[in-house]
Write a protein that holds these residues in place. Sequence first.
Motif, PDB file in Angstrom:
ATOM      1  N   GLY A  12       0.786  -1.222   0.000  1.00 60.17           N
ATOM      2  CA  GLY A  12       0.000   0.000   0.000  1.00 60.17           C
ATOM      3  C   GLY A  12       0.821   1.276   0.000  1.00 60.17           C
ATOM      4  O   GLY A  12       0.364   2.308  -0.478  1.00 60.17           O
ATOM      5  N   ASN A  13       2.045   1.213   0.505  1.00 58.79           N
ATOM      6  CA  ASN A  13       2.896   2.400   0.537  1.00 58.79           C
ATOM      7  C   ASN A  13       3.846   2.454  -0.660  1.00 58.79           C
ATOM      8  O   ASN A  13       4.757   3.268  -0.698  1.00 58.79           O
ATOM      9  N   GLY A  14       3.644   1.564  -1.652  1.00 61.17           N
ATOM     10  CA  GLY A  14       4.466   1.579  -2.860  1.00 61.17           C
ATOM     11  C   GLY A  14       5.723   0.733  -2.778  1.00 61.17           C
ATOM     12  O   GLY A  14       6.443   0.603  -3.766  1.00 61.17           O
ATOM     13  N   THR A  15       6.005   0.138  -1.625  1.00 61.38           N
ATOM     14  CA  THR A  15       7.178  -0.721  -1.504  1.00 61.38           C
ATOM     15  C   THR A  15       6.869  -2.103  -2.069  1.00 61.38           C
ATOM     16  O   THR A  15       5.709  -2.438  -2.315  1.00 61.38           O
ATOM     17  N   TYR A  16       7.925  -2.886  -2.259  1.00 61.83           N
ATOM     18  CA  TYR A  16       7.775  -4.251  -2.740  1.00 61.83           C
ATOM     19  C   TYR A  16       8.106  -5.227  -1.626  1.00 61.83           C
ATOM     20  O   TYR A  16       9.025  -5.008  -0.841  1.00 61.83           O
ATOM     21  N   TYR A  17       7.346  -6.313  -1.565  1.00 66.23           N
ATOM     22  CA  TYR A  17       7.617  -7.404  -0.638  1.00 66.23           C
ATOM     23  C   TYR A  17       7.901  -8.642  -1.475  1.00 66.23           C
ATOM     24  O   TYR A  17       7.117  -8.988  -2.364  1.00 66.23           O
ATOM     25  N   THR A  18       9.001  -9.314  -1.204  1.00 65.38           N
ATOM     26  CA  THR A  18       9.388 -10.524  -1.925  1.00 65.38           C
ATOM     27  C   THR A  18       9.267 -11.715  -0.988  1.00 65.38           C
ATOM     28  O   THR A  18       9.745 -11.674   0.141  1.00 65.38           O
ATOM     29  N   GLY A  19       8.622 -12.782  -1.470  1.00 65.02           N
ATOM     30  CA  GLY A  19       8.446 -13.972  -0.661  1.00 65.02           C
ATOM     31  C   GLY A  19       8.479 -15.231  -1.500  1.00 65.02           C
ATOM     32  O   GLY A  19       8.649 -15.180  -2.723  1.00 65.02           O
ATOM     33  N   SER A  20       8.312 -16.368  -0.835  1.00 64.70           N
ATOM     34  CA  SER A  20       8.236 -17.655  -1.529  1.00 64.70           C
ATOM     35  C   SER A  20       7.203 -18.515  -0.816  1.00 64.70           C
ATOM     36  O   SER A  20       6.945 -18.342   0.377  1.00 64.70           O
ATOM     37  N   THR A  21       6.613 -19.448  -1.562  1.00 60.95           N
ATOM     38  CA  THR A  21       5.543 -20.276  -1.013  1.00 60.95           C
ATOM     39  C   THR A  21       5.322 -21.499  -1.900  1.00 60.95           C
ATOM     40  O   THR A  21       5.795 -21.531  -3.041  1.00 60.95           O
ATOM     41  N   ILE A  22       4.564 -22.464  -1.367  1.00 58.98           N
ATOM     42  CA  ILE A  22       4.155 -23.608  -2.185  1.00 58.98           C
ATOM     43  C   ILE A  22       2.745 -23.419  -2.729  1.00 58.98           C
ATOM     44  O   ILE A  22       2.320 -24.132  -3.626  1.00 58.98           O
ATOM     45  N   ASP A  23       2.000 -22.449  -2.178  1.00 59.21           N
ATOM     46  CA  ASP A  23       0.621 -22.188  -2.610  1.00 59.21           C
ATOM     47  C   ASP A  23       0.452 -20.683  -2.784  1.00 59.21           C
ATOM     48  O   ASP A  23       0.149 -19.969  -1.820  1.00 59.21           O
ATOM     49  N   LEU A  24       0.630 -20.214  -4.001  1.00 63.55           N
ATOM     50  CA  LEU A  24       0.659 -18.778  -4.266  1.00 63.55           C
ATOM     51  C   LEU A  24      -0.661 -18.085  -3.917  1.00 63.55           C
ATOM     52  O   LEU A  24      -0.656 -17.068  -3.218  1.00 63.55           O
ATOM     53  N   GLU A  25      -1.773 -18.611  -4.378  1.00 62.94           N
ATOM     54  CA  GLU A  25      -3.068 -17.970  -4.109  1.00 62.94           C
ATOM     55  C   GLU A  25      -3.357 -17.876  -2.614  1.00 62.94           C
ATOM     56  O   GLU A  25      -3.790 -16.839  -2.115  1.00 62.94           O
ATOM     57  N   LYS A  26      -3.111 -18.968  -1.897  1.00 66.83           N
ATOM     58  CA  LYS A  26      -3.361 -18.990  -0.456  1.00 66.83           C
ATOM     59  C   LYS A  26      -2.467 -17.986   0.264  1.00 66.83           C
ATOM     60  O   LYS A  26      -2.924 -17.259   1.146  1.00 66.83           O
ATOM     61  N   ARG A  27      -1.198 -17.933  -0.126  1.00 66.70           N
ATOM     62  CA  ARG A  27      -0.262 -17.042   0.564  1.00 66.70           C
ATOM     63  C   ARG A  27      -0.607 -15.580   0.333  1.00 66.70           C
ATOM     64  O   ARG A  27      -0.544 -14.763   1.261  1.00 66.70           O
ATOM     65  N   ILE A  28      -1.002 -15.232  -0.880  1.00 67.01           N
ATOM     66  CA  ILE A  28      -1.386 -13.844  -1.156  1.00 67.01           C
ATOM     67  C   ILE A  28      -2.613 -13.473  -0.323  1.00 67.01           C
ATOM     68  O   ILE A  28      -2.677 -12.377   0.248  1.00 67.01           O
ATOM     69  N   GLU A  29      -3.559 -14.367  -0.244  1.00 68.80           N
ATOM     70  CA  GLU A  29      -4.752 -14.113   0.571  1.00 68.80           C
ATOM     71  C   GLU A  29      -4.371 -13.926   2.035  1.00 68.80           C
ATOM     72  O   GLU A  29      -4.922 -13.053   2.723  1.00 68.80           O
ATOM     73  N   GLU A  30      -3.429 -14.723   2.540  1.00 64.74           N
ATOM     74  CA  GLU A  30      -2.964 -14.568   3.923  1.00 64.74           C
ATOM     75  C   GLU A  30      -2.371 -13.182   4.133  1.00 64.74           C
ATOM     76  O   GLU A  30      -2.628 -12.537   5.156  1.00 64.74           O
TER      77      GLU A  30
END
Length: 96
Positions: A12-30
């Motif tokens: 929301g403040n224009g920054t980027y967050y980088t992550g990794s996961t085995i379930d992309l849709e679920k992780r984004i929702e989290e």
Amino acid sequence: MPIGYMYILECGNGTYYTGSTIDLEKRIEEHKIGQGANHTKKHGVDKLVYYEEYPRIDLAFNREKQVQKWRREKKEALILGKHQNLPELAKAYRDL
């Protein structure tokens, strides 16, 4: 079928967050409901701007750690598909 994902979210403040996961849709929702990392809890998530698929989660995690170290301009080149700019953006500030 991919087993791991490396992803970049725009917050929301224009920054980027980088992550990794085995379930992309679920992780984004989290992340969106405040169950993700502290950065996304604090700044919110606007949208997924980039992701890569990997056959193993450890490869996605290693890529996450690599991209996390990049400065904003290099992440934006990756997001925009400007791969030809990545080598120049890899130079350290002291070398510019």
